[in-house]
Design an enzyme around this catalytic site. Structure first.
Site, PDB file in Angstrom:
ATOM      1  N   PHE A  85      72.473  62.594  42.997  1.00 43.46           N
ATOM      2  CA  PHE A  85      71.448  62.503  44.048  1.00 43.46           C
ATOM      3  C   PHE A  85      70.350  63.544  43.856  1.00 43.46           C
ATOM      4  CE2 PHE A  85      73.680  65.985  46.146  1.00 43.46           C
ATOM      5  CZ  PHE A  85      72.715  66.613  46.902  1.00 43.46           C
ATOM      6  N   LYS A  86      70.643  64.581  43.098  1.00 43.02           N
ATOM      7  CA  LYS A  86      69.642  65.626  42.850  1.00 43.02           C
ATOM      8  C   LYS A  86      68.429  65.087  42.077  1.00 43.02           C
ATOM      9  CE  LYS A  86      72.440  68.680  44.671  1.00 43.02           C
ATOM     10  NZ  LYS A  86      73.122  69.738  43.949  1.00 43.02           N
ATOM     11  N   ASP A  87      68.606  63.944  41.407  1.00 47.58           N
ATOM     12  CA  ASP A  87      67.475  63.347  40.682  1.00 47.58           C
ATOM     13  C   ASP A  87      66.302  63.041  41.605  1.00 47.58           C
ATOM     14  OD1 ASP A  87      68.541  63.256  38.059  1.00 47.58           O
ATOM     15  OD2 ASP A  87      69.624  61.406  38.506  1.00 47.58           O
ATOM     16  N   LEU A 143      64.623  66.445  41.718  1.00 53.53           N
ATOM     17  CA  LEU A 143      64.392  67.184  40.481  1.00 53.53           C
ATOM     18  C   LEU A 143      63.601  66.401  39.438  1.00 53.53           C
ATOM     19  CD1 LEU A 143      67.737  69.124  40.255  1.00 53.53           C
ATOM     20  CD2 LEU A 143      65.432  70.107  40.356  1.00 53.53           C
ATOM     21  N   THR A 173      73.201  69.552  39.843  1.00 54.43           N
ATOM     22  CA  THR A 173      71.852  70.132  39.804  1.00 54.43           C
ATOM     23  C   THR A 173      71.435  70.459  38.377  1.00 54.43           C
ATOM     24  OG1 THR A 173      71.939  71.062  42.031  1.00 54.43           O
ATOM     25  CG2 THR A 173      70.427  72.104  40.499  1.00 54.43           C
TER      26      THR A 173
END
Length: 234
Positions: free
Chosen positions: A96-98, A101, A131
């Site tokens: 989900f950090k995509d 980021l 992350t």
């Protein structure tokens, strides 16, 4: 400046001076918009130093089809009448950090240009797994930027470790540390707080920044999918 620095050099976090207030009518006007259109709408309320065109180009590059192949970037899956799952894993690293980021690098390069910073930016990241890979993927081969990711040697999954170790890019480094994630995070914070070391870096034309959620440019994009999920449910 908040995006380029990542965190307050003396310690603490950058936060918006004002939080925009929206009435229900304003919110509902956006209910049929795409994820990218929602992102532009929200970013424009906070990124006062960026033009609308700069925000649009950042969003276009971050959420392009090659990185997020689904037309619906964050599908909402209905399990039953009152239970839904928001799918945030359709980016390049399945984390989900995509969602944040992939666009933080776009914000950063534009912030650096606006501030006329000639130093090379060194991104320091502490990760418990997701992350790290998402940040490496977002920043790899970005001109004027290096990224170093620190992770606990025995504290990430095999898949996450393999993802990080096999990242391409001429500007990426991955370092494993003995200890847990908190040890990695503390080490990074100590580096940021070391004024003497920062001065040495700047004397050699380097400047630290962060891709962790202490960076406002990382936190801001995570607002978008809450709006998108709300519109999918109502």
């Amino acid at each position: 400046e908040a995006i380029s620095l990542g965190m307050v050099p003396e310690g603490g976090l950058f936060v918006p001076a004002e939080i925009p207030e929206l009435n229900l009518e304003e919110i509902l006007e956006m209910r049929d918009k795409s994820y990218q259109e929602l992102a532009i709408w929200i970013f424009d309320k906070f990124l006062s130093d960026f033009t609308k065109d700069e925000i649009k180009s950042s969003v276009k590059e971050a959420y392009k089809e090659e990185s997020f192949p689904l037309a619906e970037k964050t599908p909402l899956l209905k399990l039953d009448k009152n239970t839904f799952i928001l799918e945030l894993w359709h980016g390049p690293t399945a984390a989900f950090k995509d969602m944040a980021l992939q666009i933080l690098p776009q914000f950063l390069v534009r912030a650096v240009k606006k501030l006329n910073i000639d130093n090379e930016i060194v991104i320091l990241v502490a990760t418990s797994g997701d992350t790290g890979k998402a940040a490496l993927e977002g920043f790899k081969d970005l001109e004027g930027v290096k990224i170093i990711v620190f992770y606990p040697e025995t504290g990430v999954s095999r898949v996450q470790e393999d993802q990080m170790k096999t990242t391409g890019g001429s500007n990426t480094e991955v370092v494993s540390l003995k200890g847990n994630f908190d040890d990695c995070q503390t080490a990074v914070k100590n580096i940021f707080a070391d004024k003497e070391f920062r001065a040495k870096m700047e004397a050699n034309n380097y400047q630290f920044s962060s891709a962790n959620s202490i960076n406002w440019g990382r936190l801001l994009p995570q607002i978008v999918y809450y709006f998108k999920a709300y519109f999918e449910i109502i």
